[in-house]
Scaffold this motif. Structure first.
Motif, short mmCIF file in Angstrom:
data_model
loop_
_atom_site.label_atom_id
_atom_site.label_comp_id
_atom_site.label_asym_id
_atom_site.label_seq_id
_atom_site.Cartn_x
_atom_site.Cartn_y
_atom_site.Cartn_z
N ILE A 21 -0.14 10.63 2.22
CA ILE A 21 -1.30 10.12 1.40
C ILE A 21 -1.96 9.04 2.04
CG2 ILE A 21 -2.08 9.38 -0.84
CD1 ILE A 21 0.01 11.15 -2.04
N ALA A 22 -0.99 7.92 2.30
CA ALA A 22 -1.76 6.72 2.88
C ALA A 22 -2.25 6.85 4.04
CB ALA A 22 -0.54 5.69 2.87
N GLY A 23 -1.64 7.88 5.13
CA GLY A 23 -2.26 8.27 6.33
C GLY A 23 -3.61 8.98 6.23
N ARG A 24 -3.89 9.69 5.23
CA ARG A 24 -4.98 10.53 5.06
C ARG A 24 -5.98 9.47 4.53
NH1 ARG A 24 -1.98 14.71 2.99
NH2 ARG A 24 -2.19 14.10 0.74
N GLY A 29 -10.91 6.93 4.72
CA GLY A 29 -11.42 5.68 4.04
C GLY A 29 -11.43 5.83 2.40
N ARG A 30 -11.11 6.84 1.94
CA ARG A 30 -11.00 6.91 0.45
C ARG A 30 -9.87 6.40 -0.18
NH1 ARG A 30 -11.70 13.27 1.17
NH2 ARG A 30 -13.64 13.47 2.01
N GLY A 31 -10.15 5.56 -1.29
CA GLY A 31 -9.15 4.75 -1.71
C GLY A 31 -7.99 5.69 -2.43
N ALA A 86 1.08 8.69 -7.65
CA ALA A 86 0.02 8.03 -6.46
C ALA A 86 -1.28 9.18 -6.78
CB ALA A 86 0.77 8.85 -5.17
N MET A 87 -2.30 8.49 -6.64
CA MET A 87 -3.55 9.03 -6.95
C MET A 87 -4.44 8.76 -5.72
SD MET A 87 -4.60 7.74 -10.89
CE MET A 87 -6.07 8.62 -11.17
N PRO A 88 -4.56 9.74 -4.81
CA PRO A 88 -5.28 10.05 -3.68
C PRO A 88 -6.91 9.85 -4.17
CG PRO A 88 -4.16 11.93 -3.95
CD PRO A 88 -3.59 10.95 -5.12
N ASP A 89 -7.66 9.53 -3.08
CA ASP A 89 -9.21 9.90 -3.49
C ASP A 89 -9.57 9.31 -4.61
OD1 ASP A 89 -9.17 11.34 -0.99
OD2 ASP A 89 -8.61 13.12 -1.82
N THR A 90 -9.49 8.36 -4.86
CA THR A 90 -9.81 7.38 -6.11
C THR A 90 -10.42 5.91 -6.18
OG1 THR A 90 -9.16 7.24 -8.67
CG2 THR A 90 -7.61 6.32 -6.73
N ASP A 91 -10.90 5.52 -7.29
CA ASP A 91 -11.25 4.02 -7.16
C ASP A 91 -10.72 3.38 -8.29
OD1 ASP A 91 -13.29 4.02 -9.74
OD2 ASP A 91 -13.98 5.84 -8.48
N ILE A 124 3.01 -0.39 -17.40
CA ILE A 124 2.46 0.46 -15.95
C ILE A 124 1.95 -0.63 -15.24
CG2 ILE A 124 0.90 2.04 -14.94
CD1 ILE A 124 0.66 3.32 -17.70
N GLY A 125 2.45 -0.60 -14.13
CA GLY A 125 1.92 -1.42 -12.91
C GLY A 125 1.11 -0.69 -11.93
N ILE A 126 0.08 -1.35 -11.57
CA ILE A 126 -0.82 -0.63 -10.54
C ILE A 126 -1.07 -1.36 -9.34
CG2 ILE A 126 -3.25 0.54 -10.12
CD1 ILE A 126 -3.39 0.59 -13.21
N ALA A 127 -1.25 -0.70 -8.21
CA ALA A 127 -1.69 -1.30 -6.99
C ALA A 127 -2.61 -0.37 -6.23
CB ALA A 127 -0.37 -1.79 -5.99
N PHE A 128 -3.39 -0.87 -5.77
CA PHE A 128 -4.66 -0.19 -5.23
C PHE A 128 -4.60 -0.52 -3.52
CE2 PHE A 128 -8.75 1.31 -4.07
CZ PHE A 128 -8.98 2.38 -4.87
N ALA A 129 -4.46 0.66 -2.73
CA ALA A 129 -4.38 0.22 -1.37
C ALA A 129 -5.49 -0.42 -0.61
CB ALA A 129 -4.02 1.81 -0.83
#
Length: 176
Positions: A21-24, A29-31, A86-91, A124-129
């Protein structure tokens, strides 16, 4: 690689999938964001109502989380009463709304655990890439280390949510 109790993915599956997911995200460039979720005072459920009741709470939690995320999000049980999403393609706004919804679907409806209905809450703890940092990590062949730091930020945010009184959502700071 599934957790036998909840049917969710386990840590062994989740970690390499998170790297993908991180590699994609670095390529597109999508969060993307990760959430660490932990049931509040879960030990008291086991101590008071027994491990069978605790197992039912874990299974119901897994079902509620699964029913309230997108199909392409990753949901895994990574420890006793700890879950990873994990939430790909999000903001950040979408992640914040999703976390608030997940917190409510757990807290607003007691869970059947044998003859008792138990109130259950989740922190819940959140971190945005950080996409530029991910791109640098890919270039330096350090993606797994970068993902590990992201998880550490989410974990620190989770502990902060617990310190703030539990049944809360906390957004971790972005890496410098």
């Amino acid at each position: 690689m599934r957790d036998p109790l909840t049917g969710l993915y386990n840590r062994r599956y989740a970690m390499p999938h998170l790297d993908r997911i991180a590699g994609r995200a670095a390529q597109t460039g999508r969060g993307f964001a990760v959430m660490m979720l932990d049931l509040d005072r879960f030990k008291a459920v086991n101590d008071t109502h027994g491990h069978a009741a605790g197992d039912r709470v874990l299974m119901e939690t897994a079902a509620r989380l699964s029913d309230n995320i997108r199909k392409h999000d990753l949901l895994a049980r990574i420890g006793g009463e700890e879950f990873l999403i994990a939430m790909p393609d999000t903001d950040p706004d979408r992640v914040r709304l999703a976390a608030a919804r997940l917190r409510r679907v757990i807290a607003d409806h007691p869970m059947a655990a044998g003859p008792a209905l138990l109130p259950v809450t989740v922190s819940i703890g959140i971190a945005f890439a950080d996409i530029p940092a991910l791109r640098e990590a890919v270039a330096a062949d350090q993606l797994t280390a970068s993902v590990k730091r992201l998880l550490e930020r989410a974990d620190k945010a989770l502990y902060s949510a617990k310190a703030q009184g539990r049944n809360t959502v906390n957004f971790g700071r972005t890496a410098a």
